[in-house]
Scaffold this motif. Sequence first.
Motif, mmCIF file in Angstrom:
data_model
loop_
_atom_site.group_PDB
_atom_site.id
_atom_site.type_symbol
_atom_site.label_atom_id
_atom_site.label_comp_id
_atom_site.label_asym_id
_atom_site.label_seq_id
_atom_site.Cartn_x
_atom_site.Cartn_y
_atom_site.Cartn_z
ATOM 1 N N ASP A 1 0.819 -1.219 0.000
ATOM 2 C CA ASP A 1 0.000 0.000 0.000
ATOM 3 C C ASP A 1 0.854 1.270 0.000
ATOM 4 N N ALA A 2 2.179 1.108 0.114
ATOM 5 C CA ALA A 2 3.085 2.260 0.083
ATOM 6 C C ALA A 2 3.684 2.469 -1.305
ATOM 7 N N LEU A 3 3.124 1.768 -2.296
ATOM 8 C CA LEU A 3 3.568 1.920 -3.680
ATOM 9 C C LEU A 3 2.581 2.819 -4.408
ATOM 10 N N ASP A 4 3.039 3.971 -4.871
ATOM 11 C CA ASP A 4 2.155 4.958 -5.498
ATOM 12 C C ASP A 4 2.562 5.235 -6.937
ATOM 13 N N ILE A 5 1.605 5.702 -7.724
ATOM 14 C CA ILE A 5 1.887 6.117 -9.096
ATOM 15 C C ILE A 5 2.713 7.403 -9.057
ATOM 16 N N PHE A 6 3.687 7.500 -9.935
ATOM 17 C CA PHE A 6 4.570 8.670 -9.984
ATOM 18 C C PHE A 6 3.877 9.838 -10.684
ATOM 19 N N HIS A 7 3.902 11.007 -10.021
ATOM 20 C CA HIS A 7 3.361 12.239 -10.607
ATOM 21 C C HIS A 7 4.502 13.254 -10.718
ATOM 22 N N PRO A 8 4.926 13.595 -11.928
ATOM 23 C CA PRO A 8 6.073 14.498 -12.104
ATOM 24 C C PRO A 8 5.921 15.847 -11.407
ATOM 25 N N ASP A 9 4.716 16.440 -11.461
ATOM 26 C CA ASP A 9 4.536 17.764 -10.859
ATOM 27 C C ASP A 9 4.708 17.715 -9.342
ATOM 28 N N ARG A 10 4.244 16.632 -8.738
ATOM 29 C CA ARG A 10 4.387 16.498 -7.276
ATOM 30 C C ARG A 10 5.852 16.288 -6.889
ATOM 31 N N MET A 11 6.583 15.523 -7.727
ATOM 32 C CA MET A 11 8.000 15.318 -7.454
ATOM 33 C C MET A 11 8.765 16.632 -7.586
#
Length: 212
Positions: free
Chosen positions: A113-123
């Motif tokens: 549950d600690a695996l999330d989709i990568f969002h470039p803007d959030r990074m």
Amino acid sequence: PVEIAIRALLHAKQNKNNVLIVDTAGRLAIDELLMNEIHNIHKAIKPDETLFVVDSMTGQDAVNTARAFNDVLDYQGVVLTKLDGDTRGGAALSIKSVVNKPIKFIGTGEKMDALDIFHPDRMADRILGMGDVVSLVERAQEQYNEEKAKKLHRKIKKNQFDFNDFRDQIGQIKKMGGVKDIAGMIPGMKKALNGNEVDESSFIPILAMIDS
């Protein structure tokens, strides 16, 4: 390892499993034995997708590893792990630039549950120290129970909030990733803390007293 992977694929087919994840041995340094091993596994089972998992805390060393693994496997994407620590994930930009492969997932803990989709803007916001309010809201929504929230609201209004309720709230914070992780998502919080660490262990004696 090659034989184990082949047997696993055969087992998955016989049991009509939809997905098989083959997790190869990890190394902090690149060595010839490891490269030959993953090459042979890849050749034997012919996976639909190959992802390179990289520890974000290794910093720019991760870029060299990413390049070496790509030369052997030509993988389709990257998983950036350990983003629940102090690292901001600057290696993400370098990896994308060097191997030109998309970062597909990020890891913020040890469980699924600690695996999330990568969002470039959030990074980008994280790297710039601007926090990540959207991810914080999403995590809160995952743990949010409307009926429980209403019940808690009524108890607070009636001055009936007790230690059991307090214990539940601590549990909710832990499920969201802990105080340290949550603080990192709030804009300006790291600056407000002025380099001071959030001591997660301070909850332990409080919980012990409540349980006793």
